[in-house]
Design a protein around this motif. Structure first.
Motif, mmCIF file in Angstrom:
data_model
loop_
_atom_site.group_PDB
_atom_site.id
_atom_site.type_symbol
_atom_site.label_atom_id
_atom_site.label_comp_id
_atom_site.label_asym_id
_atom_site.label_seq_id
_atom_site.Cartn_x
_atom_site.Cartn_y
_atom_site.Cartn_z
ATOM 1 N N GLN A 9 0.832 -1.190 0.000
ATOM 2 C CA GLN A 9 0.000 0.000 0.000
ATOM 3 C C GLN A 9 0.870 1.244 0.000
ATOM 4 N N VAL A 10 0.419 2.252 -0.725
ATOM 5 C CA VAL A 10 1.126 3.527 -0.798
ATOM 6 C C VAL A 10 0.194 4.617 -0.282
ATOM 7 N N GLN A 11 0.736 5.471 0.551
ATOM 8 C CA GLN A 11 -0.031 6.611 1.048
ATOM 9 C C GLN A 11 0.713 7.898 0.765
ATOM 10 N N LEU A 12 -0.039 8.929 0.396
ATOM 11 C CA LEU A 12 0.514 10.269 0.198
ATOM 12 C C LEU A 12 -0.116 11.194 1.228
ATOM 13 N N VAL A 13 0.709 11.863 1.987
ATOM 14 C CA VAL A 13 0.221 12.782 3.011
ATOM 15 C C VAL A 13 0.722 14.173 2.691
ATOM 16 N N GLU A 14 -0.218 15.096 2.547
ATOM 17 C CA GLU A 14 0.110 16.471 2.215
ATOM 18 C C GLU A 14 0.049 17.343 3.459
ATOM 19 N N SER A 15 0.824 18.401 3.434
ATOM 20 C CA SER A 15 0.816 19.362 4.526
ATOM 21 C C SER A 15 1.255 20.715 4.006
ATOM 22 N N GLY A 16 1.039 21.741 4.838
ATOM 23 C CA GLY A 16 1.543 23.065 4.503
ATOM 24 C C GLY A 16 0.506 24.071 4.055
ATOM 25 N N GLY A 17 -0.728 23.643 3.873
ATOM 26 C CA GLY A 17 -1.749 24.597 3.467
ATOM 27 C C GLY A 17 -2.129 25.526 4.600
ATOM 28 N N GLY A 18 -2.934 26.534 4.273
ATOM 29 C CA GLY A 18 -3.381 27.466 5.288
ATOM 30 C C GLY A 18 -3.905 28.740 4.687
ATOM 31 N N LEU A 19 -4.077 29.723 5.545
ATOM 32 C CA LEU A 19 -4.572 31.035 5.147
ATOM 33 C C LEU A 19 -3.404 32.015 5.081
ATOM 34 N N VAL A 20 -3.315 32.744 3.994
ATOM 35 C CA VAL A 20 -2.224 33.691 3.811
ATOM 36 C C VAL A 20 -2.755 34.933 3.093
ATOM 37 N N GLN A 21 -2.131 36.057 3.360
ATOM 38 C CA GLN A 21 -2.526 37.292 2.697
ATOM 39 C C GLN A 21 -1.965 37.342 1.277
ATOM 40 N N PRO A 22 -2.605 38.094 0.390
ATOM 41 C CA PRO A 22 -2.047 38.263 -0.964
ATOM 42 C C PRO A 22 -0.614 38.762 -0.888
ATOM 43 N N GLY A 23 0.232 38.179 -1.728
ATOM 44 C CA GLY A 23 1.645 38.515 -1.713
ATOM 45 C C GLY A 23 2.476 37.640 -0.802
ATOM 46 N N GLY A 24 1.810 36.845 0.007
ATOM 47 C CA GLY A 24 2.514 35.971 0.939
ATOM 48 C C GLY A 24 3.001 34.688 0.305
ATOM 49 N N SER A 25 3.556 33.823 1.149
ATOM 50 C CA SER A 25 4.140 32.569 0.679
ATOM 51 C C SER A 25 3.654 31.400 1.517
ATOM 52 N N LEU A 26 3.622 30.247 0.886
ATOM 53 C CA LEU A 26 3.363 28.983 1.563
ATOM 54 C C LEU A 26 4.227 27.917 0.907
ATOM 55 N N ARG A 27 4.529 26.888 1.676
ATOM 56 C CA ARG A 27 5.278 25.751 1.135
ATOM 57 C C ARG A 27 4.476 24.491 1.411
ATOM 58 N N LEU A 28 4.061 23.836 0.346
ATOM 59 C CA LEU A 28 3.326 22.585 0.457
ATOM 60 C C LEU A 28 4.295 21.410 0.370
ATOM 61 N N SER A 29 3.972 20.370 1.110
ATOM 62 C CA SER A 29 4.779 19.150 1.071
ATOM 63 C C SER A 29 3.882 17.947 0.862
ATOM 64 N N CYS A 30 4.442 16.937 0.233
ATOM 65 C CA CYS A 30 3.729 15.690 -0.006
ATOM 66 C C CYS A 30 4.717 14.561 0.274
ATOM 67 N N ALA A 31 4.393 13.720 1.242
ATOM 68 C CA ALA A 31 5.277 12.629 1.616
ATOM 69 C C ALA A 31 4.638 11.296 1.245
ATOM 70 N N ALA A 32 5.382 10.494 0.525
ATOM 71 C CA ALA A 32 4.899 9.171 0.125
ATOM 72 C C ALA A 32 5.493 8.119 1.047
ATOM 73 N N SER A 33 4.652 7.188 1.469
ATOM 74 C CA SER A 33 5.114 6.108 2.329
ATOM 75 C C SER A 33 4.477 4.796 1.901
ATOM 76 N N GLY A 34 5.065 3.707 2.381
ATOM 77 C CA GLY A 34 4.552 2.388 2.020
ATOM 78 C C GLY A 34 5.551 1.648 1.161
ATOM 79 N N THR A 35 5.042 0.743 0.370
ATOM 80 C CA THR A 35 5.889 -0.056 -0.507
ATOM 81 C C THR A 35 6.160 0.723 -1.785
ATOM 82 N N ILE A 36 7.391 1.237 -1.909
ATOM 83 C CA ILE A 36 7.763 2.060 -3.056
ATOM 84 C C ILE A 36 9.111 1.603 -3.581
ATOM 85 N N PHE A 37 9.137 1.206 -4.828
ATOM 86 C CA PHE A 37 10.404 0.861 -5.449
ATOM 87 C C PHE A 37 11.060 2.111 -6.044
ATOM 88 N N ARG A 38 10.330 2.834 -6.854
ATOM 89 C CA ARG A 38 10.859 4.040 -7.465
ATOM 90 C C ARG A 38 9.719 4.976 -7.882
#
Length: 121
Positions: free
Chosen positions: A1-30
């Motif tokens: 099984q493979v799972q993808l977990v995202e993080s980093g979203g939120g509320l930001v003002q115009p002109g601001g910055s955010l960094r999103l991340s996505c982590a894959a876990s489980g059985t992964i060859f490549r």
């Protein structure tokens, strides 16, 4: 099984910055191609950034010069640095990975659960 977990979203003002991340876990060859999609309220999901296994990148015109996609193959993670955010960037962001679960397995596509980004003053 493979799972993808995202993080980093939120509320930001115009002109601001955010960094999103996505982590894959489980059985992964490549992991092959990785992508970020954006779904604005009431609209279809759209591709905003893509990165190949070799590190080549592509961006939708709407985010070019503002967003940067990157990957860490040692950790099976994907990131999206979002700068100079605009209200129209509001929506849910999904990561999408094409990967081989095992050396003999078929190339398959997996999706994260989505993370909400809201750009508002």
């Amino acid at each position: 099984q493979v799972q993808l977990v995202e993080s980093g979203g939120g509320l930001v003002q115009p002109g601001g910055s955010l960094r999103l991340s996505c982590a894959a876990s489980g059985t992964i060859f490549r992991v092959d191609t990785m992508r970020w999609y954006h779904q604005a309220p009431g609209k279809q999901r759209e591709l905003v950034a893509i990165i190949s296994a070799g590190g080549s990148t592509g961006y939708a015109d709407s985010v070019k010069g503002r967003f940067t996609i990157s990957r860490d193959d040692a950790k099976n993670t994907l990131a999206l640095q979002m700068d100079s955010l605009k209200p129209e960037d509001t929506g849910v962001y999904y990561c999408n990975l094409d990967l081989w679960p095992t050396i003999l397995g078929a190339l398959s596509s997996y999706w994260g659960q989505g993370t909400q980004v809201s750009v508002s003053s």
